[in-house]
Scaffold this motif. Structure first.
Motif, PDB file in Angstrom:
ATOM      1  N   CYS A  65       0.828  -1.208   0.000  1.00 49.85           N
ATOM      2  CA  CYS A  65       0.000   0.000   0.000  1.00 49.85           C
ATOM      3  C   CYS A  65       0.865   1.262   0.000  1.00 49.85           C
ATOM      4  O   CYS A  65       1.837   1.354   0.750  1.00 49.85           O
ATOM      5  CB  CYS A  65      -0.896   0.024   1.226  1.00 49.85           C
ATOM      6  N   PRO A  66       0.491   2.259  -0.797  1.00 50.29           N
ATOM      7  CA  PRO A  66       1.226   3.529  -0.770  1.00 50.29           C
ATOM      8  C   PRO A  66       0.913   4.309   0.500  1.00 50.29           C
ATOM      9  O   PRO A  66      -0.131   4.113   1.135  1.00 50.29           O
ATOM     10  CB  PRO A  66       0.698   4.260  -2.009  1.00 50.29           C
ATOM     11  N   ASP A  67       1.825   5.191   0.861  1.00 50.45           N
ATOM     12  CA  ASP A  67       1.566   6.078   2.007  1.00 50.45           C
ATOM     13  C   ASP A  67       0.471   7.085   1.672  1.00 50.45           C
ATOM     14  O   ASP A  67      -0.366   7.428   2.513  1.00 50.45           O
ATOM     15  CB  ASP A  67       2.838   6.832   2.400  1.00 50.45           C
ATOM     16  N   VAL A  68       0.505   7.562   0.430  1.00 52.06           N
ATOM     17  CA  VAL A  68      -0.439   8.584  -0.031  1.00 52.06           C
ATOM     18  C   VAL A  68      -0.896   8.258  -1.444  1.00 52.06           C
ATOM     19  O   VAL A  68      -0.103   7.773  -2.266  1.00 52.06           O
ATOM     20  CB  VAL A  68       0.209   9.993  -0.013  1.00 52.06           C
ATOM     21  N   GLU A  69      -2.157   8.519  -1.723  1.00 48.03           N
ATOM     22  CA  GLU A  69      -2.645   8.465  -3.098  1.00 48.03           C
ATOM     23  C   GLU A  69      -3.104   9.862  -3.495  1.00 48.03           C
ATOM     24  O   GLU A  69      -3.900  10.493  -2.787  1.00 48.03           O
ATOM     25  CB  GLU A  69      -3.801   7.490  -3.272  1.00 48.03           C
ATOM     26  N   VAL A  70      -2.593  10.343  -4.618  1.00 49.70           N
ATOM     27  CA  VAL A  70      -3.036  11.605  -5.202  1.00 49.70           C
ATOM     28  C   VAL A  70      -4.109  11.276  -6.236  1.00 49.70           C
ATOM     29  O   VAL A  70      -3.854  10.529  -7.188  1.00 49.70           O
ATOM     30  CB  VAL A  70      -1.882  12.369  -5.866  1.00 49.70           C
TER      31      VAL A  70
END
Length: 281
Positions: free
Chosen positions: A27-32
């Motif tokens: 999982c990414p830390d942040v999704e833009v």
């Protein structure tokens, strides 16, 4: 890879997570999540590497972020939606209502799916024009407790040329403009607008604004942009509706206009702003 709509039978996860929530290593830390404007997207575009319109304003934001961050840490996802606006000069196009609703549905499907798999991933939302309207709608629902993800998972929202922009709602990082979004100006004149832009319902301001997200929403509008800086009094409704469909030169110049945010351009400001949010602990 083209976007595929998640199964309609997949339940939307609850918007609260236990304190011990964990997520997979991938999982990414942040999704833009980005949403392009009218005529700058397509329903079958690749959300990771959009190619529908190489001149899309949002590409000047998403591509620098993709170059700056590893995709395992930061996922940059652009909404694949039709992004059309039926009007008297383009009767073959999808209506604004249908296009906007399609975009919102796909945004919420992506947010819901990512949150169900990665409950600790945070989100940054950024949209332009029609994309700003649909992301603003998503942010309003989240901020007022009616969204598909909890408000605490949203680090920030940037809306450029939001057609439902309301002075005093959200934060203004640049020049203050006196007008309002075109959907607010034209709401009382819906019947007069329809012959010019059939299927474009002018809905007025968002009920409840952005709720608890108000201090995290950045409202960006260029002076004299007819989409977000429309006069409170529409005057000639037909002319105002025609301006809504055609936009104007100011609306197309956010990547170069120095009069929106002093000392920089809108796209560069958003890249810097998003970077700060991504890198915050």
């Amino acid at each position: 890879m083209q976007w595929q709509r998640p199964s309609g039978e997949k339940p939307i996860p609850p918007i609260t997570q236990p304190p011990t929530a964990e997520q997979p290593e991938w999982c990414p830390d942040v999704e833009v999540v980005a949403a392009a404007g009218t005529w700058e997207s397509s329903a079958d575009d690749d959300p990771i590497n959009p190619r529908a319109n190489p001149y899309s304003f949002m590409l000047t934001i998403t591509q620098p972020l993709q170059e700056k961050y590893h995709p395992e840490d930061v996922k940059v996802w652009t909404v694949p939606y039709t992004a059309e606006f039926r009007n008297i000069n383009a009767q073959h196009e999808m209506s604004y209502d249908d296009s906007r609703n399609q975009g919102l549905e796909r945004v919420e499907a992506e947010l819901s799916d990512m949150h169900s798999q990665c409950p600790l991933t945070d989100f940054v939302l950024a949209g332009f024009s029609q994309g700003a309207v649909l992301l603003g709608d998503a942010a309003s629902k989240i901020g007022n407790g009616n969204g598909v993800i909890p408000a605490e998972r949203v680090r920030g929202v940037a809306l450029v040329a939001d057609g439902r922009r309301e002075p005093g709602v959200g934060q203004v990082p640049g020049v203050q403009v006196a007008g309002v979004g075109a959907e607010i100006t034209l709401e009382p004149l819906n019947l007069l607008v329809q012959p010019v832009v059939p299927g474009a319902t002018m809905r007025g301001p968002r009920e409840g604004g952005f709720g608890v997200l108000d201090d995290r929403v950045q409202d960006i509008c260029a002076p004299d942009d007819s989409i977000c800086d429309a006069p409170l009094n529409a005057g000639n409704a037909v002319e105002r509706a025609q301006a809504l469909a055609a936009a104007n030169g100011v609306h197309a110049m956010y990547a170069t206009n120095p009069n929106v945010i002093p000392g920089t351009t809108t796209n560069q400001w958003i890249v810097d702003w998003a970077s700060r949010l991504i890198e915050q602990s």
